[in-house]
Design an enzyme around this catalytic site. Sequence first.
Site, short mmCIF file in Angstrom:
data_model
loop_
_atom_site.label_atom_id
_atom_site.label_comp_id
_atom_site.label_asym_id
_atom_site.label_seq_id
_atom_site.Cartn_x
_atom_site.Cartn_y
_atom_site.Cartn_z
N TYR A 31 0.83 -1.20 0.00
CA TYR A 31 0.00 0.00 0.00
C TYR A 31 0.87 1.26 0.00
CZ TYR A 31 -4.39 2.52 0.76
OH TYR A 31 -5.50 3.33 0.62
N LYS B 104 -3.73 8.43 3.15
CA LYS B 104 -5.06 8.16 3.70
C LYS B 104 -5.13 8.53 5.18
CE LYS B 104 -7.41 6.35 0.20
NZ LYS B 104 -8.65 6.94 -0.33
#
Length: 257
Positions: free
Chosen positions: A158, A165
């Site tokens: 990720y 995020k």
Amino acid sequence: MSPIVDLSGKRGLVVGIANEHSIASGCASAFRAAGAELAVTYLNEKAEPYVRPVAERLEAPIIVPCDVRVPGQLEAVFERITAEWGELDFLLHSIAYAPRDDLHTSVVNSSPEGFMLAMDISCHSFVRMARLATPLMKKGGSLLTVTFYGADRVVENYNLMGPVKAALESSVRYIAADLASHNIHAHAISAGPVKTRAASGIGRFDVLMDEVRARTPAGQLVTIEEIGRIAAFLASDAGGPMTGSVVYADNGFHTVA
């Protein structure tokens, strides 16, 4: 899809539909099923053939381009809404991007330019939307964005999107506090992994989905329709007492992750 909340008379903006399989599409379908009228954006001419059929099925009266990287284009969306509707009750921000080279390397090796671009598109665009939406939410409203548990935990591959995020989730809390006096609520929906076009850019995403499925209490991944029902609740009057939250739509995976 049978509605579980009533959004009759409400108008919402949906930013981030890529095709019928995207999370934003599932949310938009739930909004419409609950009675909302929608404005829908598409990224560019290349994306329009995939988004317009979805928007037309939703009977969206406003279908407009929106690339937040293009100066003035986001503002033009809100100008159109102002001209045609004069108000807005909720919006869904479901866009994220990082340059491929920066996404496919470790965080410490990401470029300053790639990091800033990912932050601008994936996070600061939500701040901009909140600012532009506020004058239109005269009776209050709901601001929704989509996040992922990689904001809170290290998720293999990720990479750069994890801190981006995390910044988005923090921004939700500050926006909720900033706009509380306007009766505007802000939420981040932390969706479990869904096989979307955006997710295909993450390395070994199919493996991640299998691992999450195996560790989720019911052994079942969440669907875009299920995520949509949560989004519809948060956009409704019933969700009014909630704000500043990260709301998990992951079939309980976050409780065991």
